[in-house]
Design an enzyme around this catalytic site. Sequence first.
Site, PDB file in Angstrom:
ATOM      1  N   ALA A 168       0.845  -1.208   0.000  1.00  0.00           N
ATOM      2  CA  ALA A 168       0.000   0.000   0.000  1.00  0.00           C
ATOM      3  C   ALA A 168       0.875   1.250   0.000  1.00  0.00           C
ATOM      4  O   ALA A 168       1.768   1.377   0.837  1.00  0.00           O
ATOM      5  CB  ALA A 168      -0.922   0.012   1.209  1.00  0.00           C
ATOM      6  N   HIS A 183       6.550  16.755   2.282  1.00  0.00           N
ATOM      7  CA  HIS A 183       7.085  15.789   3.251  1.00  0.00           C
ATOM      8  C   HIS A 183       8.258  16.355   4.038  1.00  0.00           C
ATOM      9  O   HIS A 183       8.865  17.345   3.647  1.00  0.00           O
ATOM     10  CB  HIS A 183       7.543  14.511   2.533  1.00  0.00           C
ATOM     11  CG  HIS A 183       6.415  13.595   2.180  1.00  0.00           C
ATOM     12  ND1 HIS A 183       5.652  13.767   1.054  1.00  0.00           N
ATOM     13  CD2 HIS A 183       5.926  12.492   2.805  1.00  0.00           C
ATOM     14  CE1 HIS A 183       4.732  12.811   0.999  1.00  0.00           C
ATOM     15  NE2 HIS A 183       4.874  12.018   2.057  1.00  0.00           N
ATOM     16  N   LYS A 228      13.084  12.376   3.715  1.00  0.00           N
ATOM     17  CA  LYS A 228      12.536  11.399   2.758  1.00  0.00           C
ATOM     18  C   LYS A 228      13.486  11.245   1.567  1.00  0.00           C
ATOM     19  O   LYS A 228      13.951  12.236   1.012  1.00  0.00           O
ATOM     20  CB  LYS A 228      11.151  11.876   2.288  1.00  0.00           C
ATOM     21  CG  LYS A 228      10.443  10.886   1.391  1.00  0.00           C
ATOM     22  CD  LYS A 228       8.980  11.266   1.210  1.00  0.00           C
ATOM     23  CE  LYS A 228       8.263  10.361   0.222  1.00  0.00           C
ATOM     24  NZ  LYS A 228       8.334   8.931   0.566  1.00  0.00           N
ATOM     25  N   THR A 251       2.577   7.922  -2.669  1.00  0.00           N
ATOM     26  CA  THR A 251       1.164   8.318  -2.630  1.00  0.00           C
ATOM     27  C   THR A 251       0.838   9.254  -3.798  1.00  0.00           C
ATOM     28  O   THR A 251      -0.201   9.106  -4.453  1.00  0.00           O
ATOM     29  CB  THR A 251       0.860   9.027  -1.296  1.00  0.00           C
ATOM     30  OG1 THR A 251       1.327   8.196  -0.235  1.00  0.00           O
ATOM     31  CG2 THR A 251      -0.623   9.292  -1.133  1.00  0.00           C
TER      32      THR A 251
HETATM   33  N1  LIG Z   1       2.779   3.195   3.042  1.00  0.00           N
HETATM   34  C1  LIG Z   1       2.778   4.116   4.017  1.00  0.00           C
HETATM   35  O1  LIG Z   1       1.738   4.408   4.629  1.00  0.00           O
HETATM   36  C2  LIG Z   1       4.066   4.779   4.386  1.00  0.00           C
HETATM   37  C3  LIG Z   1       5.192   4.495   3.678  1.00  0.00           C
HETATM   38  N2  LIG Z   1       6.382   5.033   4.048  1.00  0.00           N
HETATM   39  C4  LIG Z   1       7.543   4.557   3.304  1.00  0.00           C
HETATM   40  O2  LIG Z   1       8.224   3.621   4.151  1.00  0.00           O
HETATM   41  C5  LIG Z   1       9.618   3.643   3.854  1.00  0.00           C
HETATM   42  C6  LIG Z   1      10.395   3.864   5.145  1.00  0.00           C
HETATM   43  O3  LIG Z   1      10.160   5.154   5.627  1.00  0.00           O
HETATM   44  P1  LIG Z   1      10.851   5.668   6.957  1.00  0.00           P
HETATM   45  O4  LIG Z   1      10.548   4.763   8.086  1.00  0.00           O
HETATM   46  O5  LIG Z   1      10.497   7.103   7.077  1.00  0.00           O
HETATM   47  O6  LIG Z   1      12.410   5.528   6.561  1.00  0.00           O
HETATM   48  P2  LIG Z   1      13.655   5.321   7.530  1.00  0.00           P
HETATM   49  O7  LIG Z   1      14.856   5.677   6.723  1.00  0.00           O
HETATM   50  O8  LIG Z   1      13.429   6.008   8.830  1.00  0.00           O
HETATM   51  O9  LIG Z   1      13.660   3.744   7.815  1.00  0.00           O
HETATM   52  C7  LIG Z   1      14.111   2.768   6.940  1.00  0.00           C
HETATM   53  C8  LIG Z   1      14.826   1.720   7.763  1.00  0.00           C
HETATM   54  O10 LIG Z   1      15.130   0.593   6.939  1.00  0.00           O
HETATM   55  C9  LIG Z   1      16.465   0.215   7.224  1.00  0.00           C
HETATM   56  N3  LIG Z   1      17.013  -0.609   6.147  1.00  0.00           N
HETATM   57  C10 LIG Z   1      17.783  -0.237   5.093  1.00  0.00           C
HETATM   58  N4  LIG Z   1      18.083  -1.312   4.349  1.00  0.00           N
HETATM   59  C11 LIG Z   1      17.501  -2.375   4.960  1.00  0.00           C
HETATM   60  C12 LIG Z   1      17.468  -3.763   4.680  1.00  0.00           C
HETATM   61  N5  LIG Z   1      18.107  -4.281   3.618  1.00  0.00           N
HETATM   62  N6  LIG Z   1      16.777  -4.584   5.510  1.00  0.00           N
HETATM   63  C13 LIG Z   1      16.144  -4.061   6.582  1.00  0.00           C
HETATM   64  N7  LIG Z   1      16.164  -2.765   6.906  1.00  0.00           N
HETATM   65  C14 LIG Z   1      16.822  -1.933   6.095  1.00  0.00           C
HETATM   66  C15 LIG Z   1      17.176   1.537   7.422  1.00  0.00           C
HETATM   67  O11 LIG Z   1      18.449   1.354   8.046  1.00  0.00           O
HETATM   68  P3  LIG Z   1      19.591   2.469   7.792  1.00  0.00           P
HETATM   69  O12 LIG Z   1      19.034   3.763   8.285  1.00  0.00           O
HETATM   70  O13 LIG Z   1      20.745   1.941   8.587  1.00  0.00           O
HETATM   71  O14 LIG Z   1      19.855   2.487   6.308  1.00  0.00           O
HETATM   72  C16 LIG Z   1      16.176   2.231   8.334  1.00  0.00           C
HETATM   73  O15 LIG Z   1      16.298   1.810   9.676  1.00  0.00           O
HETATM   74  C17 LIG Z   1       9.815   4.715   2.782  1.00  0.00           C
HETATM   75  O16 LIG Z   1       9.807   4.121   1.515  1.00  0.00           O
HETATM   76  C18 LIG Z   1       8.580   5.595   2.964  1.00  0.00           C
HETATM   77  O17 LIG Z   1       8.239   6.297   1.803  1.00  0.00           O
HETATM   78  C19 LIG Z   1       6.491   5.893   5.088  1.00  0.00           C
HETATM   79  C20 LIG Z   1       5.388   6.249   5.796  1.00  0.00           C
HETATM   80  C21 LIG Z   1       4.079   5.719   5.525  1.00  0.00           C
HETATM   81  O1  LIG Z   2       8.342   8.789   3.435  1.00  0.00           O
HETATM   82  C1  LIG Z   2       7.277   9.095   4.037  1.00  0.00           C
HETATM   83  O2  LIG Z   2       7.264   9.704   5.095  1.00  0.00           O
HETATM   84  C2  LIG Z   2       6.002   8.660   3.437  1.00  0.00           C
HETATM   85  N1  LIG Z   2       6.034   7.875   2.413  1.00  0.00           N
HETATM   86  C3  LIG Z   2       4.908   7.369   1.712  1.00  0.00           C
HETATM   87  C4  LIG Z   2       4.876   7.907   0.310  1.00  0.00           C
HETATM   88  O3  LIG Z   2       5.947   8.111  -0.290  1.00  0.00           O
HETATM   89  O4  LIG Z   2       3.790   8.124  -0.218  1.00  0.00           O
HETATM   90  C5  LIG Z   2       3.615   7.561   2.466  1.00  0.00           C
HETATM   91  C6  LIG Z   2       3.523   8.856   3.202  1.00  0.00           C
HETATM   92  O5  LIG Z   2       3.397   9.880   2.267  1.00  0.00           O
HETATM   93  C7  LIG Z   2       4.736   9.063   4.083  1.00  0.00           C
END
Ligand SMILES: NC(=O)C1=CN([C@@H]2O[C@H](COP(=O)(O)OP(=O)(O)OC[C@H]3O[C@@H](n4cnc5c(N)ncnc54)[C@H](OP(=O)(O)O)[C@@H]3O)[C@@H](O)[C@H]2O)C=CC1
Ligand SMILES: O=C(O)C1=N[C@H](C(=O)O)C[C@H](O)C1
Length: 254
Positions: A109, A139, A143, A150
């Site tokens: 999603a 954002h 990011k 989205t």
């Molecule tokens: N669908 C939704 O509703 C939402 C989607 N997102 C999406 O989720 C994703 C993550 O966002 P966010 O939490 O802000 O990002 P972050 O960078 O905070 O978190 C990503 C994490 O993944 C880790 N990571 C990197 N490579 C690997 C791997 N091979 N295996 C496991 N872990 C790994 C990173 O480690 P390190 O930092 O050491 O590289 C980090 O801890 C993005 O693509 C974002 O767009 C975000 C919010 C809502």
């Molecule tokens: O990286 C984020 O924070 C988010 N990522 C997702 C996206 O790229 O659409 C969902 C939300 O916008 C937050």
Amino acid sequence: MLARMTDFPRVAVLGADGRMGATVCRAVDNAPDLQLVARLDKDDDVASLAGRADVAVDFTVPSVTEANVHALLDAGVHAVVGTTGWDDAALARVEERLARTEGLGVLVAPNFALSAVLAMQFAATAARYFESAEVVELHHPNKVDAPSGTALATARGIAAARRDAGLGEMPDATETQLDGARGAVVDGVHVHAVRLRGLVAHEEVVLGNPGEQLTIRTDSFDRESFMPGVLLAVREVGRRPGLTVGLEHLLDLR
Ligand SMILES: NC(=O)C1=CN([C@@H]2O[C@H](COP(=O)(O)OP(=O)(O)OC[C@H]3O[C@@H](n4cnc5c(N)ncnc54)[C@H](OP(=O)(O)O)[C@@H]3O)[C@@H](O)[C@H]2O)C=CC1
Ligand SMILES: O=C(O)C1=N[C@H](C(=O)O)C[C@H](O)C1
């Protein structure tokens, strides 16, 4: 090896040290009907989840998320994926892999927040009635991808609705511009990305006709906004073998 969802599904989180992963760990920990059994981050082995987890939630990075899903399927674990970066080819590869694996489910999603899911739906519904439509996503500056997943999904939904309605190109007399001034163009829909300290995740869809404008806006002020959707997906994915794209399919919106 196939994960049979128990009454208290065992949940693993990939990207557990990240902004979303850490929030998901807390939400799963606080859910009385779910067990948090593993927190994996970079360099941890997804194969180690075989027999230990029923479902895994992936909030990692676009470059690894598809490989994670294939590794989860190899391990017999259902997957709930929020990470961005999925295109049609990657989704097709997962679907093809699922066709060879009875009973496993994957839900991807672009956004798990109810307001964002509804905004995407409203934008697609409205699109056919307006000459112009553009998407602005806003954002936090940490990011790594632009435009947001989205915004891509929103633009594709608008474009599909316009196509179905037989609408042509939107009016735009621009002849000269600085690079990027009109944003990215996704299926004919302009998408603009803002990165600003203090923001979390926001999107505005503006639709215009002569003398009028409709604005559809969604704001996630806190990552808590994504948790009800993520938990719903965790609970449901085991009951939906195959590939599901979009939370709307679990919300009776389509
Ligand atoms: N669908 C939704 O509703 C939402 C989607 N997102 C999406 O989720 C994703 C993550 O966002 P966010 O939490 O802000 O990002 P972050 O960078 O905070 O978190 C990503 C994490 O993944 C880790 N990571 C990197 N490579 C690997 C791997 N091979 N295996 C496991 N872990 C790994 C990173 O480690 P390190 O930092 O050491 O590289 C980090 O801890 C993005 O693509 C974002 O767009 C975000 C919010 C809502
Ligand atoms: O990286 C984020 O924070 C988010 N990522 C997702 C996206 O790229 O659409 C969902 C939300 O916008 C937050």
